[in-house]
Design a protein around this motif. Structure first.
Motif, PDB file in Angstrom:
ATOM      1  N   ARG A  81       0.822  -1.200   0.000  1.00 21.41           N
ATOM      2  CA  ARG A  81       0.000   0.000   0.000  1.00 21.41           C
ATOM      3  C   ARG A  81       0.858   1.254   0.000  1.00 21.41           C
ATOM      4  O   ARG A  81       0.603   2.201  -0.727  1.00 21.41           O
ATOM      5  CB  ARG A  81      -0.854   0.007   1.263  1.00 21.41           C
ATOM      6  N   GLN A  92      -9.606   0.123  -3.311  1.00 20.60           N
ATOM      7  CA  GLN A  92      -9.445   1.487  -2.831  1.00 20.60           C
ATOM      8  C   GLN A  92      -9.037   1.546  -1.353  1.00 20.60           C
ATOM      9  O   GLN A  92      -9.512   0.779  -0.529  1.00 20.60           O
ATOM     10  CB  GLN A  92     -10.777   2.205  -3.059  1.00 20.60           C
ATOM     11  N   HIS A  93      -8.129   2.473  -1.049  1.00 19.11           N
ATOM     12  CA  HIS A  93      -7.443   2.437   0.245  1.00 19.11           C
ATOM     13  C   HIS A  93      -8.319   2.600   1.488  1.00 19.11           C
ATOM     14  O   HIS A  93      -8.108   1.915   2.464  1.00 19.11           O
ATOM     15  CB  HIS A  93      -6.320   3.470   0.249  1.00 19.11           C
ATOM     16  N   GLU A  94      -9.273   3.509   1.417  1.00 17.90           N
ATOM     17  CA  GLU A  94     -10.136   3.701   2.587  1.00 17.90           C
ATOM     18  C   GLU A  94     -10.898   2.417   2.904  1.00 17.90           C
ATOM     19  O   GLU A  94     -11.044   2.022   4.054  1.00 17.90           O
ATOM     20  CB  GLU A  94     -11.152   4.802   2.282  1.00 17.90           C
ATOM     21  N   LEU A  95     -11.344   1.796   1.842  1.00 19.52           N
ATOM     22  CA  LEU A  95     -12.090   0.560   2.016  1.00 19.52           C
ATOM     23  C   LEU A  95     -11.166  -0.539   2.554  1.00 19.52           C
ATOM     24  O   LEU A  95     -11.569  -1.375   3.357  1.00 19.52           O
ATOM     25  CB  LEU A  95     -12.704   0.136   0.678  1.00 19.52           C
ATOM     26  N   ASP A  97      -8.713  -0.073   4.616  1.00 22.96           N
ATOM     27  CA  ASP A  97      -8.620   0.134   6.070  1.00 22.96           C
ATOM     28  C   ASP A  97      -9.790  -0.547   6.766  1.00 22.96           C
ATOM     29  O   ASP A  97      -9.625  -1.215   7.781  1.00 22.96           O
ATOM     30  CB  ASP A  97      -8.657   1.634   6.408  1.00 22.96           C
ATOM     31  N   LEU A  98     -10.965  -0.338   6.184  1.00 21.67           N
ATOM     32  CA  LEU A  98     -12.168  -0.916   6.793  1.00 21.67           C
ATOM     33  C   LEU A  98     -12.111  -2.440   6.786  1.00 21.67           C
ATOM     34  O   LEU A  98     -12.507  -3.090   7.759  1.00 21.67           O
ATOM     35  CB  LEU A  98     -13.420  -0.439   6.058  1.00 21.67           C
ATOM     36  N   GLU A 101      -9.762  -3.550   9.426  1.00 22.74           N
ATOM     37  CA  GLU A 101     -10.416  -3.427  10.736  1.00 22.74           C
ATOM     38  C   GLU A 101     -11.416  -4.555  10.941  1.00 22.74           C
ATOM     39  O   GLU A 101     -11.550  -5.096  12.040  1.00 22.74           O
ATOM     40  CB  GLU A 101     -11.151  -2.082  10.844  1.00 22.74           C
TER      41      GLU A 101
ATOM     42  N   ALA B  28     -17.082   5.176  -3.287  1.00 23.56           N
ATOM     43  CA  ALA B  28     -17.220   6.110  -2.167  1.00 23.56           C
ATOM     44  C   ALA B  28     -18.482   5.789  -1.361  1.00 23.56           C
ATOM     45  O   ALA B  28     -18.449   5.768  -0.119  1.00 23.56           O
ATOM     46  CB  ALA B  28     -17.258   7.543  -2.689  1.00 23.56           C
ATOM     47  N   THR B  31     -17.919   2.647   0.606  1.00 30.36           N
ATOM     48  CA  THR B  31     -16.992   2.904   1.717  1.00 30.36           C
ATOM     49  C   THR B  31     -17.739   3.538   2.892  1.00 30.36           C
ATOM     50  O   THR B  31     -17.545   3.136   4.043  1.00 30.36           O
ATOM     51  CB  THR B  31     -15.825   3.813   1.251  1.00 30.36           C
ATOM     52  N   ARG B  35     -18.283   1.821   6.429  1.00 28.41           N
ATOM     53  CA  ARG B  35     -17.763   2.476   7.633  1.00 28.41           C
ATOM     54  C   ARG B  35     -18.856   2.556   8.706  1.00 28.41           C
ATOM     55  O   ARG B  35     -18.606   2.377   9.890  1.00 28.41           O
ATOM     56  CB  ARG B  35     -17.249   3.881   7.284  1.00 28.41           C
ATOM     57  N   ARG B  41     -19.938  -4.485   6.448  1.00 26.56           N
ATOM     58  CA  ARG B  41     -18.525  -4.923   6.461  1.00 26.56           C
ATOM     59  C   ARG B  41     -18.448  -6.440   6.496  1.00 26.56           C
ATOM     60  O   ARG B  41     -17.654  -7.050   5.786  1.00 26.56           O
ATOM     61  CB  ARG B  41     -17.800  -4.358   7.694  1.00 26.56           C
TER      62      ARG B  41
END
Lengths: 184, 167
Positions: A81, A92-95, A97-98, A101, B28, B31, B35, B41
């Motif tokens: 990454r 995609q990076h934000e996803l 992270d999720l 997590e 987006a 995401t 979140r 998730r």
């Protein structure tokens, strides 16, 4: 698999056996971390190569091999990454992270990966014929949803939705077999 | 926050992420939803996992054997690369050693040649000195004998020859 044992037997024949035992679940874990499907094997092989180089550091008394591999995989993906922020071997990076997590918040899934593999095999065989045919076209023939749609006289989105529902069937089937609440 | 049911729109978003190329706007949205909702998730993660395992089980190129073959290939490439590097380093070291030996040999050759040349020069100087010395002694003796009036025929011949040279 003679080639595998020939390559590894000089250094440690046991490593080959561990690769055989853990390759499928490691690849699943790597995918769960958000690695794009076409790069899953590549990243997983890198994880095994790192593990092979550091095999002398692996202490069996302090943990199992698969959790050690998962630690390496997470570092590899994090490095990937950082290194390739603009290339997309990862989703995609934000996803991402999720997803990472999500792995942390529910360790139950991860520890049950071998069982999930075995259960899913049974669930796949129990699918209705038309659902199996959809999965066969998608994975065995490696067709995208649009091409499948053209062959089946349907829209690409409709095919994606059907694939989603087949996977939902499988998710519930696995959840039922293993008693996984989150999967039922 | 209440967990939303997985709507057809979310199904399409997850389906597009897994089975297609999702647009930035769709990504987006997914995401944000992921979140905010643990259930989404979980579903997303389960679908990634099921998709991966299905691919491993159904796609011939994703089976265990091709995976092993790929790993072994990479392992070999890595070992080959290490061997290659070691071989190059060895040849560089040998080259360096050869250059050093060559330079030493050349230096020794120069030194021995120089010593021989010096020796020759020394010998030449000595013989020149001896000749000059003998010549001078001879001239002195001839002069002395001429003064005493006892020149020998050989002295006479040498004096005449010397005079002839001077003319």
């Amino acid at each position: 698999m003679p080639e595998t044992s020939t390559t590894f037997e000089d250094r440690d024949g046991r490593f080959a056996a561990l690769v055989a035992e853990h390759q499928a679940t490691l690849r699943s874990f790597v995918r769960m971390l958000g690695v794009q499907p076409q790069w899953v094997d590549d990243v997983s092989q890198e994880v095994f190569l790192v593990a092979y180089r550091r095999f002398a550091d692996f202490d069996e008394d302090r943990g199992d091999f698969h959790s050690w591999l998962r630690g390496i995989a997470r570092k590899q993906v994090a490095n990937e990454r950082r290194r390739e922020a603009r290339r997309s071997r990862l989703v995609q990076h934000e996803l991402l992270d999720l997803l990472a997590e999500a792995v942390d918040e529910d360790q139950g899934d991860v520890s049950q990966l071998p069982a999930v593999h075995a259960a899913l095999k049974g669930c796949l065989e129990a699918l209705p014929l038309h659902s199996r045919e959809l999965l066969r076209m998608r994975y065995e023939e490696d067709l995208d949803a649009e091409t499948m749609g053209a062959a089946l006289g349907r829209e690409g989105n409709a095919v994606r939705q059907s694939l989603f529902r087949v996977r939902e069937l499988l998710r519930r089937c696995v959840g039922g077999k293993l008693g996984l609440q989150a999967w039922s | 926050m209440s967990e939303p049911a997985i709507s057809p729109a979310i199904e399409v978003l997850i389906g597009t992420l897994i089975d297609g190329r999702i647009e930035p706007a769709g990504l987006a949205t997914l995401t944000v939803l992921a979140r905010e909702h643990a259930a989404i998730r979980r579903v997303l993660r389960a679908h990634l996992l099921i998709s991966e395992i299905s691919s491993q089980l159904l796609a011939p190129e994703r089976g265990a054997e091709p995976f092993f073959a790929g790993l072994v290939q990479r392992q070999r490439s890595e070992l080959d690369a290490q061997l290659f590097t070691r071989r190059v380093m060895r040849s560089v070291e040998m080259q360096r050693g050869r250059t050093l030996r060559g330079a030493t040999r050349a230096l020794l050759e120069v030194v021995s040649l120089s010593a021989a040349a010096l020796l020759m020069l020394g010998l030449l100087s000595l013989s020149t000195y001896a000749l000059v010395r003998v010549g001078a002694q001879h001239a002195t003796q001839v002069g002395r004998r001429a003064r005493d009036g006892v020149l020998t025929p050989i002295d006479l011949a040498s004096v005449l020859a010397r005079n002839q040279e001077l003319q």
